[in-house]
Each structure stands twice: as C-alpha cells, then as structure tokens.
Design an enzyme around this catalytic site. Sequence first.
Site, short mmCIF file in Angstrom:
data_model
loop_
_atom_site.label_atom_id
_atom_site.label_comp_id
_atom_site.label_asym_id
_atom_site.label_seq_id
_atom_site.Cartn_x
_atom_site.Cartn_y
_atom_site.Cartn_z
N GLU A 183 0.85 -1.20 0.00
CA GLU A 183 0.00 0.00 0.00
C GLU A 183 0.88 1.24 0.00
O GLU A 183 1.86 1.27 0.75
CB GLU A 183 -0.92 0.00 1.23
CG GLU A 183 -1.94 -1.14 1.18
CD GLU A 183 -2.94 -1.10 2.35
OE1 GLU A 183 -2.94 -0.13 3.12
OE2 GLU A 183 -3.72 -2.05 2.47
N HIS A 203 -7.96 1.38 1.16
CA HIS A 203 -7.94 1.19 2.62
C HIS A 203 -8.80 2.24 3.34
O HIS A 203 -8.30 2.99 4.19
CB HIS A 203 -6.50 1.23 3.15
CG HIS A 203 -6.34 0.51 4.46
ND1 HIS A 203 -5.23 -0.20 4.79
CD2 HIS A 203 -7.18 0.40 5.53
CE1 HIS A 203 -5.37 -0.72 6.01
NE2 HIS A 203 -6.56 -0.36 6.48
P1 NAD Z 1 -11.32 -8.87 16.27
O1 NAD Z 1 -10.12 -9.18 17.06
O2 NAD Z 1 -12.54 -8.39 16.96
O3 NAD Z 1 -11.75 -10.18 15.43
C1 NAD Z 1 -10.84 -10.99 14.75
C2 NAD Z 1 -11.39 -12.41 14.79
O4 NAD Z 1 -10.54 -13.24 13.99
C3 NAD Z 1 -11.41 -13.02 16.20
O5 NAD Z 1 -12.68 -13.55 16.48
C4 NAD Z 1 -10.36 -14.12 16.13
O6 NAD Z 1 -10.67 -15.25 16.94
C5 NAD Z 1 -10.40 -14.47 14.66
N1 NAD Z 1 -9.21 -15.17 14.20
C6 NAD Z 1 -7.94 -15.09 14.66
N2 NAD Z 1 -7.15 -15.94 13.97
C7 NAD Z 1 -7.93 -16.55 13.05
C8 NAD Z 1 -7.70 -17.53 12.06
N3 NAD Z 1 -6.48 -18.06 11.88
N4 NAD Z 1 -8.75 -17.92 11.30
C9 NAD Z 1 -9.97 -17.41 11.48
N5 NAD Z 1 -10.26 -16.48 12.42
C10 NAD Z 1 -9.25 -16.06 13.19
O7 NAD Z 1 -10.87 -7.86 15.15
P2 NAD Z 1 -11.79 -6.86 14.31
O8 NAD Z 1 -11.92 -5.56 15.03
O9 NAD Z 1 -13.01 -7.58 13.86
O10 NAD Z 1 -10.83 -6.58 13.07
C11 NAD Z 1 -10.46 -7.59 12.16
C12 NAD Z 1 -9.38 -7.07 11.24
O11 NAD Z 1 -9.90 -6.07 10.38
C13 NAD Z 1 -8.24 -6.31 11.98
O12 NAD Z 1 -7.28 -7.17 12.47
C14 NAD Z 1 -7.70 -5.44 10.90
O13 NAD Z 1 -6.65 -6.12 10.24
C15 NAD Z 1 -8.87 -5.24 9.95
N6 NAD Z 1 -9.30 -3.84 9.88
C16 NAD Z 1 -9.37 -3.25 8.66
C17 NAD Z 1 -9.77 -1.93 8.54
C18 NAD Z 1 -9.88 -1.28 7.19
O14 NAD Z 1 -9.80 -0.06 7.12
N7 NAD Z 1 -10.09 -2.00 6.13
C19 NAD Z 1 -10.11 -1.20 9.69
C20 NAD Z 1 -10.05 -1.83 10.94
C21 NAD Z 1 -9.63 -3.15 11.02
#
Ligand code: NAD
Length: 307
Positions: free
Chosen positions: A262, A281
């Site tokens: 990115e 993003h």
């Molecule tokens: P979160 O921690 O609430 O949820 C993540 C989930 O993934 C958890 O339930 C966890 O158990 C699960 N997990 C972990 N390892 C795994 C695996 N190997 N297989 C399947 N599931 C697995 O996080 P969230 O707040 O829901 O955010 C998720 C992701 O979204 C963040 O880590 C970040 O990378 C991304 N995000 C992107 C943006 C964007 O602008 N696009 C913004 C915020 C977050």
Amino acid sequence: MEMAKVLVAAPLHEKAMEVLRKAGFDVIYEEYPDEERLVELVKDVDAIIVRSKPKVTRRVIESAPKLKVIGRAGVGLDNIDLEAAKERGIKVVNSPGASSRSVAELAIALMFSVARKVAFADRKMREGVWAKKQCMGIELEGKTIGVIGFGRIGYEVAKIAHALGMKVLLYDPYPNEEMAKEVGGKFAQLEELLRESDVVTLHVPLVEQTYHLINEERLKLMKPTAILINAARGAVVDTSALVKALQEGWIAGAGLDVFEEEPLPKDHPLTKLDNVVLTPHIGASTEEAQMRAGVQVAEQIVEILKG
Ligand code: NAD
C-alpha cells in the site's frame, strides 16, 4: 495544580478535541511531526495522541519525562514502541471497536459492487459505453456468505448479511455460539466454508497463522461463481494467487480494500481486471468511526490523567 499538557500529533475529530479542552488540559496540536520535531514537542507533555502516524519511537518516549499515556485513535499499535513505553510504565490506549460498523458496511458495499458490477458499469458509462449486456449480475438474497474471522467486524458483517436474507457460515478458531445465533450463523470448517459460500469475506487479524490464509489451494476450493472480499489486511491473501484466480476464472470476482503493498502500485495486475473492485484502505474512513475513535481515546486519557 498545574494544567496537564496533551500533544495531539495527528488530525483528531473536533468532538475529541472538545473532550480534552473541557477536561481543562492545555492542548497543543501539530499534524504529523517528524521524529526531530516530536522530540522537541514532547519535553513537557503528559499525553500524546497519534493515529497510524507519527511514529512514537523509543527516542521520543525517552525525551518525554512527564509522559504518562499514549493514545492511538484507531486500532493498530505498530507505530508505537510498546516495549519502551512499558519500561517507563506509560499506558497505551486505543479504540479497537470504533470502526467496526464502518468496515463492515464497506465490506457489504464491495460485495454489492462486485455482485452488480457497479464500479465496472460506472467506468463504462464515463467512457460513453452503454454496457448493459456485460453487466449481468447476481442477487444476494438466499446466497451463502462465509465470514472468516467472527470478531467485532465479522459479527457486524454477518448481522447485515443475515438481514439481507443471506445464509451465514462462520469460521473462527474461537467460536462464539451465542453471537452466531444472533446472526443466524453456523460455524463450519474452513474448507467447507470455502466450498459452500457464494461470498467469502475476510475479517481476521494479520498474524503468522493468517498470512496468505487464502492461497492458491484454497482459492481453488471456492465456487467459480464466488466473490472474495478482503477488508482485513492485504497479506491475508496471496495476491499472485488471487490475480491468477481472477484471470483464469477460479472465482468470479473480488472486492479489495487492503493490499500487500500500500498504496497499490499504479500498474498492478489487479488494476487491469474488470471483475475486481478496489478501494484505498478506507474501511474506517467515515465521520462516525473517526469521531468514535477520537472520543474514546480522549475519554481514556482524561480518566488516566485525572484518575
Ligand atoms: P477482532 O479481534 O474483533 O476479530 C478478529 C477475529 O478473527 C477473532 O474472532 C479471532 O478469533 C479471529 N481469528 C484469529 N485468527 C484466526 C484464524 N487463523 N482464522 C480465522 N479467524 C481467526 O478484530 P476486528 O476488530 O473484527 O478486526 C479484524 C481485522 O480487520 C483487523 O485485524 C484489521 O486487520 C482489519 N481492519 C481493517 C480496517 C480497514 O480499514 N479495512 C479497519 C479496521 C480493522
């Protein structure tokens, strides 16, 4: 008592600034100072607030003898030297849930855009082409969505998908059955989810186990009519394998908000594909998410400095 001083080193929502001022803090604002300037600015501050920038390095932390708390308006903490903060007993606070709904809504927007070829149609209209025949799409009601990573964002996505009349499959190593019930979701094995879903959407953190989670082998398990959505982190998907999958029709399309590199390089193969919708993003880029992220961090700082 001396007024606590807070350095806001990245754009912060006006409501969050208000929280700090109302608490009686001396608030100084400078957008993204570099390390040299930060070292000067932090000399007498009690708190710093940043976003994904600027970097709060060990040197910055060591130049701030009064520093008690570092606030990150948002999620990732990779721009803060957590080890150096810990050594000094400096608290680090952030706002992990503030953007969940916004990211989820973007994932759904990408899903609709790919399913109905909205971005493609718009591009053609601007070229003066009435591409009605090339814009045959699919409905989403009755289709199956597979949510990989059922955490804060995955839950919001599943909730919306359920309301749209989609069947919901979930995959998460820590299954929360109660939350699954709320969204009419059913936990499945990863392979089963990939085989059965019409839309696969990724909401896992980027960790060792999720690096290239979606690789060539797993893309081949998906239906040729399936859509992949990635609004998690770019490296959760093997990009070269995805390009191949899209070129060769292993899957039908993809909606991507995040990339292994990115900004996405200008002539990247993904930009040449009509069945892909790309956004830079912007998952958390909403008025509401930014406001919540700022206010939550500001409130935690007030509590720490006044508590
Ligand atoms: P979160 O921690 O609430 O949820 C993540 C989930 O993934 C958890 O339930 C966890 O158990 C699960 N997990 C972990 N390892 C795994 C695996 N190997 N297989 C399947 N599931 C697995 O996080 P969230 O707040 O829901 O955010 C998720 C992701 O979204 C963040 O880590 C970040 O990378 C991304 N995000 C992107 C943006 C964007 O602008 N696009 C913004 C915020 C977050």
